[in-house]
Design an enzyme around this catalytic site. Structure first.
Site, mmCIF file in Angstrom:
data_model
loop_
_atom_site.group_PDB
_atom_site.id
_atom_site.type_symbol
_atom_site.label_atom_id
_atom_site.label_comp_id
_atom_site.label_asym_id
_atom_site.label_seq_id
_atom_site.Cartn_x
_atom_site.Cartn_y
_atom_site.Cartn_z
ATOM 1 N N TYR A 1 -69.051 -44.643 -4.041
ATOM 2 C CA TYR A 1 -69.022 -45.403 -2.790
ATOM 3 C C TYR A 1 -67.978 -46.493 -2.978
ATOM 4 O O TYR A 1 -67.930 -47.137 -4.032
ATOM 5 C CB TYR A 1 -70.381 -46.052 -2.514
ATOM 6 C CG TYR A 1 -71.361 -45.148 -1.795
ATOM 7 C CD1 TYR A 1 -71.008 -44.468 -0.637
ATOM 8 C CD2 TYR A 1 -72.666 -44.996 -2.269
ATOM 9 C CE1 TYR A 1 -71.913 -43.641 0.026
ATOM 10 C CE2 TYR A 1 -73.577 -44.171 -1.614
ATOM 11 C CZ TYR A 1 -73.191 -43.502 -0.467
ATOM 12 O OH TYR A 1 -74.084 -42.693 0.194
ATOM 13 N N LYS B 1 -65.639 -36.474 0.695
ATOM 14 C CA LYS B 1 -66.905 -36.088 1.348
ATOM 15 C C LYS B 1 -67.059 -36.779 2.699
ATOM 16 O O LYS B 1 -66.860 -38.000 2.792
ATOM 17 C CB LYS B 1 -68.058 -36.494 0.425
ATOM 18 C CG LYS B 1 -69.460 -36.175 0.927
ATOM 19 C CD LYS B 1 -70.464 -36.383 -0.184
ATOM 20 C CE LYS B 1 -71.856 -35.966 0.208
ATOM 21 N NZ LYS B 1 -72.551 -36.973 1.001
ATOM 22 N N SER C 1 -74.994 -39.798 -7.809
ATOM 23 C CA SER C 1 -74.652 -40.818 -6.801
ATOM 24 C C SER C 1 -74.366 -42.175 -7.456
ATOM 25 O O SER C 1 -74.974 -42.515 -8.479
ATOM 26 C CB SER C 1 -75.838 -40.970 -5.841
ATOM 27 O OG SER C 1 -75.723 -42.144 -5.080
ATOM 28 N N THR D 1 -67.127 -40.648 -1.138
ATOM 29 C CA THR D 1 -67.840 -40.537 0.143
ATOM 30 C C THR D 1 -67.177 -41.458 1.163
ATOM 31 O O THR D 1 -67.049 -42.659 0.943
ATOM 32 C CB THR D 1 -69.331 -40.897 -0.044
ATOM 33 O OG1 THR D 1 -69.886 -39.948 -0.960
ATOM 34 C CG2 THR D 1 -70.094 -40.836 1.271
ATOM 35 N N HIS E 1 -73.438 -36.021 6.277
ATOM 36 C CA HIS E 1 -74.366 -36.771 5.438
ATOM 37 C C HIS E 1 -75.813 -36.322 5.677
ATOM 38 O O HIS E 1 -76.761 -37.106 5.633
ATOM 39 C CB HIS E 1 -74.223 -38.273 5.720
ATOM 40 C CG HIS E 1 -74.366 -39.142 4.499
ATOM 41 N ND1 HIS E 1 -73.294 -39.707 3.855
ATOM 42 C CD2 HIS E 1 -75.461 -39.560 3.823
ATOM 43 C CE1 HIS E 1 -73.725 -40.443 2.821
ATOM 44 N NE2 HIS E 1 -75.031 -40.361 2.787
HETATM 45 C C1 FMN Z 1 -82.274 -38.951 0.205
HETATM 46 C C2 FMN Z 1 -80.800 -38.781 0.348
HETATM 47 C C3 FMN Z 1 -79.957 -39.694 -0.275
HETATM 48 C C4 FMN Z 1 -78.573 -39.527 -0.169
HETATM 49 N N1 FMN Z 1 -77.737 -40.387 -0.855
HETATM 50 C C5 FMN Z 1 -76.410 -40.133 -0.865
HETATM 51 C C6 FMN Z 1 -75.555 -40.904 -1.704
HETATM 52 O O1 FMN Z 1 -75.995 -41.785 -2.447
HETATM 53 N N2 FMN Z 1 -74.226 -40.633 -1.670
HETATM 54 C C7 FMN Z 1 -73.693 -39.647 -0.860
HETATM 55 O O2 FMN Z 1 -72.474 -39.436 -0.852
HETATM 56 N N3 FMN Z 1 -74.499 -38.894 -0.082
HETATM 57 C C8 FMN Z 1 -75.824 -39.100 -0.077
HETATM 58 N N4 FMN Z 1 -76.647 -38.298 0.670
HETATM 59 C C9 FMN Z 1 -76.073 -37.172 1.432
HETATM 60 C C10 FMN Z 1 -76.004 -35.905 0.570
HETATM 61 O O3 FMN Z 1 -75.027 -36.022 -0.424
HETATM 62 C C11 FMN Z 1 -75.661 -34.674 1.415
HETATM 63 O O4 FMN Z 1 -74.522 -34.929 2.183
HETATM 64 C C12 FMN Z 1 -76.819 -34.263 2.325
HETATM 65 O O5 FMN Z 1 -78.051 -34.427 1.697
HETATM 66 C C13 FMN Z 1 -76.645 -32.810 2.719
HETATM 67 O O6 FMN Z 1 -77.637 -32.415 3.616
HETATM 68 P P1 FMN Z 1 -78.988 -31.648 3.215
HETATM 69 O O7 FMN Z 1 -79.886 -32.700 2.628
HETATM 70 O O8 FMN Z 1 -79.465 -31.137 4.509
HETATM 71 O O9 FMN Z 1 -78.637 -30.598 2.206
HETATM 72 C C14 FMN Z 1 -78.030 -38.444 0.606
HETATM 73 C C15 FMN Z 1 -78.898 -37.553 1.233
HETATM 74 C C16 FMN Z 1 -80.270 -37.699 1.098
HETATM 75 C C17 FMN Z 1 -81.168 -36.697 1.761
#
Ligand code: FMN
Length: 386
Positions: free
Chosen positions: A131, A253, A108, A157, A277
């Site tokens: 981002y 994404k 990330s 994203t 997300h």
């Molecule tokens: C704690 C956390 C932090 C996240 N941070 C980002 C991020 O920095 N960038 C991003 O594109 N998605 C982020 N996401 C979304 C994840 O990339 C992903 O879309 C999501 O976790 C998928 O769902 P799941 O946790 O049920 O597998 C984050 C998700 C979580 C749980």
């Protein structure tokens, strides 16, 4: 006696015991009422398989490719911010586990370990999630840093230009590292495993940002910079600009609608991720497994790979998503729970659990190769059709 871990839920419970509340809650929550967060998982459960018997189940393989890269199974590690707060050096540990297992790791923008740090501690190229910030020279710098680190794809994203509210983060006063309030100190005192590891690392800030932006040297200047930086005016022109600067593979994404999927194809992206997300942004959005069919219908025959994330907690879910037309899935919380529970060994454990479940499920459905998995293994009426 060491606990016997048999499923992702076991890792979640262990992470809850070991990770400070502030960071565990940050991972294990969705926006507002958390209805989309919950329905992502529940929607997978509704989809049922046809069980076959007396068919040869020898010599099975989950091996395939994602954007042309060979993968041991069609699962990639999703980009997650603050991963180095679930466990000290979290991004490096997760990237190493992914590399050893033979699946892609995505770093990330909001990671604790920097792009350069992860590159130094791994040998397989990883993917970098971008981002889009208002500060375009900074975005360009990030793109160039990802190139220099030999990242093999850029994940842009598109669904976080404004923030969905997570009540727990506000109530916990989420900050990195945690502020030494009496409440936090009391909680930290119950997390010796986390504290011990955190005391032995210097990686406690956003490694891609601190020291790379003029005027951002500490936590307080960082929070005011980031809160102003996510660009709500993001458009497809920015995607074109980034594609031009990057010159390599692009994954978009946050696609949930056929119209946006068609625009993704038009943008020349190599892949898209059907993602809400993880239920952290638009509360009330469809579960992704229910949004997938209309996207497969719209662009399934075009020159773009379709991935999915949000709610994948088992190998059964991986098989369901592939059967519904996804080329592969990303896992967020499933790997974070493993990381919080046991560091690198926990991420490996999460990947092993998902692999074994996917392998055996495919076999029960009468198939031996992931490339043969399609909707015929699913019971009609248990999944959404376009
Ligand atoms: C704690 C956390 C932090 C996240 N941070 C980002 C991020 O920095 N960038 C991003 O594109 N998605 C982020 N996401 C979304 C994840 O990339 C992903 O879309 C999501 O976790 C998928 O769902 P799941 O946790 O049920 O597998 C984050 C998700 C979580 C749980």
């Amino acid at each position: 006696m060491a606990p016997v871990i048999t499923c992702i839920e076991d890792l979640r419970k262990m992470a809850k015991r070991r990770v400070p509340r502030m960071f565990y809650d940050y991972a294990d929550s969705g926006s507002w009422t958390e209805s989309t967060y919950r329905s992502n998982e529940a929607a997978f459960q509704k989809i049922k398989f046809h069980q076959r018997v007396a068919v040869n189940m020898e010599n099975r393989s989950l091996e395939t490719t994602m954007i042309g890269e060979k993968v041991h199974m069609p699962v990639a590690i999703a980009p997650t911010g603050l991963t180095g707060m679930q466990h000290a050096d979290g991004e490096i540990l997760a990237a190493r586990a992914a590399e050893k297992f033979g699946v892609p790791f995505t770093l990330s923008t909001m990671s604790i370990c920097s792009i350069e740090d992860v590159a130094e501690h791994t040998s397989r190229p990883f993917w970098f999630q971008l981002y889009v910030m208002k500060d375009k020279p900074f975005v360009e710098k990030l793109i160039n840093r990802a190139k220099a680190a030999r990242c093999s794809a850029l994940v842009i994203t598109l669904d976080l230009q404004i923030l969905g509210q997570r009540h727990k983060d506000l109530k916990n006063g989420l900050s990195s590292p945690p502020k030494p309030t009496p409440r936090n100190l009391m909680n930290l005192a119950t997390k010796p495993y986390w504290c011990w590891n955190m005391l032995h690392t210097k990686r406690r800030y956003f490694g891609n940002i601190v020291g790379h932006v003029t005027g951002v040297d500490d936590m307080s200047s960082l929070s005011s910079w980031t809160s102003q930086q996510f660009d709500p005016a993001l458009s497809w022109d920015d995607v074109a600009w980034i594609k031009d600067k990057w010159g390599g593979k692009i994954i978009l994404k946050g696609i949930m609608e056929p119209e946006d999927a068609r625009l993704a194809v038009k943008s020349g992206a190599d892949a898209l991720i059907v993602s809400n997300h993880g239920g952290r942004q638009l509360d009330g959005a469809l579960p992704t497994i229910e949004a997938l069919p209309s996207i497969v219908d719209a662009v399934g025959n075009d020159n773009i790979e379709i991935f999915l994330d949000s709610g994948v907690r088992s190998g059964q879910d991986v098989i369901r998503a592939v059967a519904m037309g996804a080329r592969g899935v990303f896992i967020g919380r499933a790997f974070l729970y493993g990381l919080g529970a046991m560091g690198e060994a926990g991420v490996t454990k999460a990947l092993e659990i998902i692999y074994n479940e996917a392998d055996i499920t495919m076999a029960f459905c009468g198939l031996r190769n992931i490339k043969d998995v399609n909707r015929n293994i699913l019971v009609p009426g248990t999944y959404l059709v376009v």
